[in-house]
Each structure stands twice: as C-alpha cells, then as structure tokens.
Design an enzyme around this catalytic site. Sequence first.
Site, PDB file in Angstrom:
ATOM      1  CG  ASP A 244      29.634  46.355 -15.472  1.00  0.00           C
ATOM      2  OD1 ASP A 244      28.843  46.042 -16.381  1.00  0.00           O
ATOM      3  OD2 ASP A 244      30.198  45.526 -14.741  1.00  0.00           O
ATOM      4  CB  ALA A 245      32.295  52.550 -17.060  1.00  0.00           C
TER       5      ALA A 245
END
Lengths: 299, 299, 299, 299
Positions: A244-245
Amino acid sequence: MTAPAPTNSPLNPRDTTNNTATLTISCADQPGIVAAVSQFLHNHGANIIHSDQHSTDPSGGTFFMRMEFYLEGLGVSRGTFERAFAQVVAEPFGMSWQLSYAARPKKMAILVSKYDHCLLDLLWRKRRGELNIEIPLILSNHETLRRDAEMFGIPFHAITVNKENKTEAEQIRLMHEAGADFAVLARYMQILSTDFLDQFGKPVINIHHSFLPAFVGANPHRAAFERGVKLIGATSHYVTAELDAGPIIAQDVISVTHRETPETLMRIGRDVERQVLARAVKAHAEDRVLVYGNKTVVF
Amino acid sequence: MTAPAPTNSPLNPRDTTNNTATLTISCADQPGIVAAVSQFLHNHGANIIHSDQHSTDPSGGTFFMRMEFYLEGLGVSRGTFERAFAQVVAEPFGMSWQLSYAARPKKMAILVSKYDHCLLDLLWRKRRGELNIEIPLILSNHETLRRDAEMFGIPFHAITVNKENKTEAEQIRLMHEAGADFAVLARYMQILSTDFLDQFGKPVINIHHSFLPAFVGANPHRAAFERGVKLIGATSHYVTAELDAGPIIAQDVISVTHRETPETLMRIGRDVERQVLARAVKAHAEDRVLVYGNKTVVF
Amino acid sequence: MTAPAPTNSPLNPRDTTNNTATLTISCADQPGIVAAVSQFLHNHGANIIHSDQHSTDPSGGTFFMRMEFYLEGLGVSRGTFERAFAQVVAEPFGMSWQLSYAARPKKMAILVSKYDHCLLDLLWRKRRGELNIEIPLILSNHETLRRDAEMFGIPFHAITVNKENKTEAEQIRLMHEAGADFAVLARYMQILSTDFLDQFGKPVINIHHSFLPAFVGANPHRAAFERGVKLIGATSHYVTAELDAGPIIAQDVISVTHRETPETLMRIGRDVERQVLARAVKAHAEDRVLVYGNKTVVF
Amino acid sequence: MTAPAPTNSPLNPRDTTNNTATLTISCADQPGIVAAVSQFLHNHGANIIHSDQHSTDPSGGTFFMRMEFYLEGLGVSRGTFERAFAQVVAEPFGMSWQLSYAARPKKMAILVSKYDHCLLDLLWRKRRGELNIEIPLILSNHETLRRDAEMFGIPFHAITVNKENKTEAEQIRLMHEAGADFAVLARYMQILSTDFLDQFGKPVINIHHSFLPAFVGANPHRAAFERGVKLIGATSHYVTAELDAGPIIAQDVISVTHRETPETLMRIGRDVERQVLARAVKAHAEDRVLVYGNKTVVF
C-alpha cells in the site's frame, strides 16, 4: 422522464478516435524542449490535439510532457517517424519517451477475489466504451465471479491458492500468454510477492479501501470505525514491493457519521472504490500517468 | 491488495433486519406528539431504534416524524397494534401515518429505454443487498436491455409505443398484476401522461440528468454545454403532472471544464445519475421520504 | 449584481432564539428513555423543536439524545425544572445529562500563534451572528495578531513562552478569570502539557492541518507532498494527552494535483482548515457533540 | 496544536514570482501554432514554466493557449520582444493575444453594498499574498463597510444612489482615476446599466448566489427554498448587458436539507460565495480565463 435523446451516446473522442497517437516524455528540465518537440511534430504533419506539461522545478527539475496528435497528416511510416524522433529529439535532450496509438488499446488483466463491485464497474465501463482497453482475461482465487465474467464474454481463470509460487507462476504465464500490458487488482485479496511483480514486469494497479496513507493493510474500514473518522476514502496506486505504499494515481473520500458500522462503511466505501479505480484505469489507459520516484504526474 | 477480509459483507442493518417496523407520521405541529407516540410504543413493548422529526414551524407548522423500532417485544398482533395506534394516537392528533415492515420489502417496477447505467446499477445494488426491495418486473419501450434484465432473473416486458394510451394501459396492467408499490424511471425516454399517474396511483421516481430547476426537459447536457456551466448534475424527484417539476428527493453535481463536449458530459453525467437515483430509491424504500406540497423531508 | 435584498440577514434560529434550551443525555440503552424524557418535557410545558438520538447498539449499547425545546411554556423555575428532571428521569435511568440555555452562550477562549486565517474566520463568523458564543479573550505566544484581535474588540494577551509551566499557569489563570467554558487552538503552535489540560478542566478543540490519522504531528503538508497524495485535509478534534489522537469532531478534504508544492498546499489547506474548525466550533457551541471513548456523536 | 512551523508561509510561486510573464493567445486552429510560439520564446531566451492549450475543434475550431515563462533570459527589451512577437507570430496566424507581467499586478476595483463576507475574504486573501493584485479603491452605495475597508488601508468611497446616471458616472470616474484594470461586484446590490459597462470598458466580475442558470435574479435563496432543492450554489461570471447571463468563470455548490430556511440558506451560501468569487478573481488575475462567445476557457 425526458423527451427522447440519441440512444447510442457518442463516446469521448479521447477514448475512441482511432487515428491519434499519444507521446509521453520525461527528461531533465532545460530550455527548448517544447519548441523542439512541437517543431518536430509540425514538420512531420502531426497536428497536436492536446498538450500538457509539468516541471518539478524549472531550474534543475524533471520535465514531463504529454502530447496527443492526429496521425492523418503523417508523411512517413510510424517506424520512420519513431526512429526520427529518437534521433532528432529524444537523444539530444536525453528523454525517456513512449509513443502509443489509440488504434492499439492496452490489454488489461484483472485479478479479483469475491467482491463484485470493482470488477463489474470496469466491465460495464468497457462495454459502454468509456475505457479504450481490451480485457483478455480475468484471474481469481475463487469461482465466485465466474458467471459475471462470462456474462461479458471474458475468459475467467480461477486458480485456487495452494503453494503461492505455483499459483503466481501460473497467473503470470496466463497474463503473458494473453499479452497483458498491465494488470488491475479489483479488490484482490492476496498480497503479491516481489517475484510476481518482477516476473510480470508490467504496471499493476491496486485499489485500496482507505485514504492512504491512513489505514494501510487489512480491514481499513474496521480501523476507520475504531478511530471515529468522519470521512472514508479509497486510493488507487501502482503496486510496489512495499504494501500500500506505491505511487498514488487517484483518491477520493465520502462523508460518514457516527451512525455507521464497519459493515455499512464497507457498503458506502464500495461506491468510492469503483469510482476511484475506474478513474485510475482510464488515466493509465490514456497514458495520462507518469511516475517519478514514488509519485505520479496525472495529466 | 489487502489481507483477506470477510467476503459476504454483512449488510446495513437498516436494510435487512427483518424484525423491525417503520412508522412515519405527519400532522399539524402541537405539543405532546413525541411523548404520545413514544409512550404508546413503549407501552406496547416496541423498542425504538431510530427516531427523526422535523417541523416546518414549531408554532403552527407541519410536524413530521419517522420512528424505526423492534417488533420482538410486541405483546399484541400487528393488526391489534395498528388499530390501537389509530385510535389512541393518530386520531386524537389528526395524523396521517403509515406503518411498514422490513420483512415486507416494497415492490419496485422499473421503466427503462436504452441506456443501461441506471438500470444495471439498481439491479446490482439489489443483488448486493444494498436495497431492501423486490423488483417484480422491468418495462421498456425497446428490446435493447432484455438480456441485462434476464441476467439478473427479472421478468422483462418490451412494449413498443404505438398508440400511447394502449401502451400505458398495458404497462399499468402489468405493474398492478405484479403488485408494484412504486415505479422508477431509470432513464425512461417517454413522457408519462397524467392518466398514467392517476391510474397507477403509486409513487413514481424519475432521474433527470441535470441539476433541476436548471435545464428542464430534453437534452440538458446540450443545454449545459451551450451555457458553459462548470458543474453538471442529476436530480431524482417524484413525477407529477408538470414535467421535471415534482418534489426533489436527491441531487448531486460533478465538476466539468471547458474541455467537455455534450457527448463527454453525457458520459460524465452517467456516474452522477446512477448514484443520485440509487440514493433516492434507497431513501424511498426505507420510508425516509415524506412529501409535503412540492417538497420532501428526507430523514 | 442582484436586486436589493434584506441587508441584515436574519440568523439561523438555532443560533439565536434566546428562549430555547438544549438537553443532552447519555446512558445505557434501555426501553422507555424517549417516552420518559418527552413525557417529562411535555408535562412541564416544554415544547420540543428538535430531537436527535443514537444508540451504539440497541441491545446493550450506549444511548445518546439531544433535545432542543422552547422555554415559554415552562410552568416552573429553571432550578425546579432541573431538580425535577434529575429526580424523575435522570436518576432512574442512570443518565449523565446536561442542560444549556441559548440565552447563556458559551464563553470561548482562543489560543493562536501567527497564522491569521482560523482566528479571523472565527471572529468574523461571531460578528456575523453565525456562532452563538462569547469570546472573552485571545491568548497568543506572539504579538503578531494583536491588531486583528483588537479590531474585533477582543482582549488580546501575548505571553511569550519562557518557562512553559509559568506560561501555561498564566494562560489558565486568564481563562478561568474570563470564565471560559472551552478553548480553541486556532493554529496554536505549542503542544499543551497534560497539566494544562487537567488544570483547565474544560474541552479544548484543535484544528490539525491533515486528514487524521494520516500525517500526525509537525509539517503534514510537507509529508503529504512527499507521499504524493491527491487530496489534502483538515481535522478538528478534542485535545487529549496523546498528540492529534483525540475524538474527531469534523473533517474535510480538497483535491490537489502534482502541480502543488508544500507551500501551495499550505495555502490551499487554509480554506479547509477554517471551514472545518468553524463547523466543529459551531457544533460544540450548540451542544451537538457528545463524546464517548475516543469518538464523537455529532447531532 | 502542532510543533512550530515556518510562520510567514511562503506564497504560491504563481502569485508572486515577479520575474515571469504570461502570454495568452486565441486564433483559428491551424497546424504549427505551438511550434511557432514555443520556437519564438526559445529563440528569445524565454524559458516556459507552464503551458496550457485548448481547441474547440481541432479541425476548424478556435485555438486557445496560455504560456507562462521566465524573463531572465530575455535578450531584448520588452518592447522589442512584443513588437517581434506581433510581427513574427501573431500576425501570420491572425492571433489576438495579450502579454502581462507578474511584476505589474492588475488593479482591481471592488463594488460592494452591505454584506461583508465577499469583501473581507478578498481583502484577507490579498493581505495573505494569495492574490497577485492591487486594490486601489472600494466603492459602495452604503457607509456600512467603511471601517472594514479602512482596516485594510483601502480608500473607500460611499456614493449613495440618487440619480443613477450621476452615481455611475462618478463611480467610473473614480475607477478610471485609480487605473482599475477590472472590477468585482462583491455582492453589490445595484444592477449596472449598459452605459456603465460601456463607459468602464473593462471586465466586471460578479458573484451570484445560486447555481446559474437556476434562480436568475433577486432572492435566489428564497426561490431555492420554494423549489426544495437539495443543493445551493454560487456562480461567478463576467457581467454582460443581460442579467446573470454572462460567461461563467467558476461555480460550486453545497448540500442542504429540508431543515434549512431561506435565512439559513443565506448563511450557508456565504461560504460558497466567497470561495467561488475568490477562485474566479484569482483565475482572472493570473490571466487563466479566456472568453469566447458566452463561455470561458479556464486554464
């Protein structure tokens, strides 16, 4: 209830004009780039329809450009045109560049688990002509959505996850076989390995059901409920090794109140998720997204 | 890409608790209404879950209330309960009131022409459990959407419009036969006659593709384009004899720029239309909409 | 450019009717609460204008209610009324409750540093009559905004921070002296000590310039820029011992693109910050915010 | 409550870089425009920072362009540069064009009546450095806002309207005397005559308190209330002879419910009005608005 209107709604020219090409460029900012590119296109009879540019810093930053133009006037073959551009413009300015043709829509593979909303929204938008893409296959770790996929005539492969490596290997084989240019995780409930990303070697777009960087990881709606936030969101981003980065393409939120439960947040969130994912897919399909570092320029 | 989450998402309790009833009331505002109603419910063992009230003017205005409560505790039969309420509360206060039971979802007829977006969105939300309704039939003046309707297992009747009265008579016959409690015009491209509304005698909800009262009538996207507005909208309202002038239930807008054409406005508008119509249908299905004059209270 | 309209715009009745009271309640959810409260008010001639309720869980949860009512009809003195309510309703149901009177607006202390936007927006809304509050004093750690404060005729105290304890002690003395009912940190650039919160003993509302829980702490705009988010936000919350972690009252966001810098994000953010803070202050001033655990119910 | 941050917030480079110029162009769309302009700028050492273009129709439509560039590199005087551009580029392509310099901010006259919100918002944004403009004078038909104007050190002239022509003549004299480049009606409650517009001969920007074209003319909040809309809006547009019908620059809306009265709509509307007007003024001040027919291109 309105008087009749044309029923097969003409589509967004940007989506469908098959006679256009899109050139995207990035390089160190320096004087003369726009002049050189536009002069080159003009000399080759390529009439510019849209042009966008951005510089992270006019002195010493990175320069990004997207130009969409008609091909009719093109005096030469595409091959000749591309070779000439590389030689005359790209090399002197040290550009990394890409040229894509509306007549050759990108091939998108979809990975999905059991939630139907993002998948169906993409299939419908494709059917409506909102997205200039092809969808050669849908991969899932469950049988649940086979019927929906087949309704739209798209090959559906359910590969139950046993030994992950084998599963991923099979998924990658199928995507390569289908000539996928990029993949979309339409609420796919497996974490992809770094190997997967390396071996696929193409962009992978994910939809996360929170306003990142808030609520990274599992159960963001539960976490949002616990924190008592007054907005919930969705974020579409390119997948990188770190969960999720990756670079964010699109985000949106919707207001919620104290009346909601984690379950109703999940329901409300669906509408934001499908909108945000569709926006990101459309931007990617139209070569509007340029990545630099961990960020995006979205023209 | 997230760790697995429960896949059959529990639904909004408001949609699905089959053991609740909803009481809606309107009457001349006067002291003691809330006390009388809540006392009555308490005495009959009906535990209130949600309560909303509104007064157009605390002195001499109209009072509106919506109360949702559990039925478990109910010491008496529904019939007895309703008769008692009429006698003990409704009559003394001169209330018009309605009691509906979550276990008896409303039956919604859909009228549609050729655009698929509003129809599919409603069918899909119904399938997901977002809407506590039944959809006994879909009526159309074209064959276009038969396959979509049948995909969801809903009877589809295409009645081509020749002599309007005959068509409408047939539509009304089918809706009455199916026990429709209300009808939704999901981008239905025929203007309903006053006779139709009278003979159907139930609420009809329309979605208009503009921010009413701007751009009443045909081709609002063309009109919005001509005027050069920077937002386009959608409005869901109850149908009355006057075109696009009925009580508004829900509205929303989306930003647009000088880059759009009437065709791209049409595409962009679809997302707002389906959201706004779904919001209005959900509110109506849950007895959250009370009409007074040409306006609505939406709890 | 419009034809003349009434120039001293009547205000929101909710802000200014001086003849109303607001009762807020919280207790364990149980049958009969609404009936008991509304019956009590009715018996004492208090006519309900607005009523809101919420239950975290109808079986075994916590129940919250806010009722606004007219005092004209009140047959007894406020003291008698309050004692009767405590005895007849509050104690039997084990309620914590509060009764406030529109005629006695809350006294709000403002703490501010050098940024003017939140301060001026609050002073201006107060002047317009949007906020039914009194502002007895403004405290700052800088002289910067003295003139602005004095323009609005509000006492301004600049206490430069040397030995923190002494500063805080002085601030608290001044706030108590002024009878402050709550304090607002309108972009106050000092972290309050736990002692401060204990000794002040009243609610403190902060505005944080991010969508919490994303970007807790200093320089959220820089952090947002680094992460490449496509929305920036603001969050108003009650201050607790843990930095930026208190119960959230209001949040909002605004879209941004790759074109923004940390500096332009700061500028864009100002509009969201002042809106969100004003919304939170208004809700608090009207007794619309009930806190439970680390969350809020906002009626 | 955050750790200290730089207190004199750097401003948007776009507002304040005094060393840039902005070129706006419109002409019949034809091949080679971008190439010619960018080549010309490059040859004269003007480095492009931002560039936007739009064509109403790539074949036979109108072409619009806005280019912002640095002046450092300029090898010649501005006069020479402008003459060369006219001769080498503008004339051959039949362009209408304009060149403005950030170092010479536009002079804005404000006309206002009794409402303070739009006036104060503009004055504050100017003071904050958000708007690269000068405000040489404020004209009003009332004394009401003199103190506010003077707080910000801006000359305030109250000319009570008796014989309209005389008033307008006086207003125009003062605006010309002050060298106003454009005027803003910040909730000015007089309808300007066609003579006024002709004699002033500069752009006039108005803020109308509705989502135009809905609710043209007086009392839009009353009209919105009567119609029962669920959104209220604001529209900023250039003033033309026809009331509220000029080219729209910016619009926005905010949700409202059945609980609002015409008075509370007025209060809620203020926040939208000041935001929308500020956005329009900023866009105009930065030469981002190009008018064609009754529409705008906003870059």
